[in-house]
Design a protein around this motif. Structure first.
Motif, PDB file in Angstrom:
ATOM      1  N   GLY A  17       0.809  -1.208   0.000  1.00 46.67           N
ATOM      2  CA  GLY A  17       0.000   0.000   0.000  1.00 46.67           C
ATOM      3  C   GLY A  17       0.841   1.256   0.000  1.00 46.67           C
ATOM      4  N   LYS A  20      -1.207   4.758   3.676  1.00 50.19           N
ATOM      5  CA  LYS A  20      -2.203   4.074   4.516  1.00 50.19           C
ATOM      6  C   LYS A  20      -3.422   3.596   3.742  1.00 50.19           C
ATOM      7  N   ASP A  21      -3.219   3.208   2.477  1.00 51.74           N
ATOM      8  CA  ASP A  21      -4.323   2.677   1.679  1.00 51.74           C
ATOM      9  C   ASP A  21      -3.760   1.654   0.697  1.00 51.74           C
ATOM     10  N   HIS A  25      -8.144  -1.921  -6.174  1.00 51.81           N
ATOM     11  CA  HIS A  25      -9.466  -2.265  -5.650  1.00 51.81           C
ATOM     12  C   HIS A  25      -9.871  -3.586  -6.295  1.00 51.81           C
ATOM     13  N   THR A  48      -2.742  -0.051  10.540  1.00 50.82           N
ATOM     14  CA  THR A  48      -3.693  -0.848   9.747  1.00 50.82           C
ATOM     15  C   THR A  48      -5.092  -0.715  10.339  1.00 50.82           C
ATOM     16  N   THR A  51      -7.005   2.367   9.412  1.00 41.83           N
ATOM     17  CA  THR A  51      -7.497   2.522   8.041  1.00 41.83           C
ATOM     18  C   THR A  51      -8.953   2.078   7.912  1.00 41.83           C
TER      19      THR A  51
END
Length: 163
Positions: A17, A20-21, A25, A48, A51
């Motif tokens: 990631g 923080k993402d 998708h 984690t 998030t």
């Protein structure tokens, strides 16, 4: 102690990631994650946990942090991986769900790895640790092509520690 399983989705260069993402998708991977982890303890680092908009339903969240006064709603807070595994000792299959540092600490204690290998390279700031595949047996592999809901092809890989 149950079968400690790391579960992650990582790019070809172990990217997890950025900022923080996730950097992709993949709805079918989210469904698989939910199916595998529901009813189990999920062990993660504080970043984690933060998030998530709220704790994931039907799972016991165990958060590892060095922060002494960290008391989030819906989670058990511990200050080490050993304490997290102790808290989850009655679960037949606790899952370690990240992030990169927690995976690195957990790798030597893991019995299995559920890895979704995302076929692409991505800009990232968090990575899944390298692991020596000769210490692991690949026991299941399932390919998933690009489709209207998935921009990237990916492969589900299930490893069990070699004895």
């Amino acid at each position: 102690m149950g079968k400690v399983t790391l579960i992650a989705a990582a790019g070809e260069n172990n990217e997890l990631g950025k900022d923080k993402d996730l950097v992709w998708h993949l709805p079918d991977d989210f469904k698989r994650f939910k199916k595998l982890t529901t009813g189990h303890f999920i062990i993660m680092g504080r970043k984690t946990f933060e998030t998530f908009p709220k704790p994931l339903p039907n799972r016991t969240h165990v958060v590892i942090t060095r922060q002494k006064d960290y008391e989030p709603e819906g989670a058990i807070v511990v200050n080490s991986l050993e304490k997290a595994l102790e808290v989850a000792k009655d679960d037949p299959q606790p899952f370690v769900i990240g992030g990169g540092e927690i995976y690195r600490l957990s790798l030597e204690k893991a019995d299995a790895i559920e890895l979704t290998r995302v076929h692409g390279t991505f800009e990232a700031d968090t990575y899944f640790p390298d692991f020596d595949e000769k210490n692991w047996n690949l026991v299941a592999k399932e390919e998933h092509p690009v489709d209207e809901r998935h921009k990237y092809a990916f492969t589900y890989l299930t490893y069990e520690r070699a004895q």
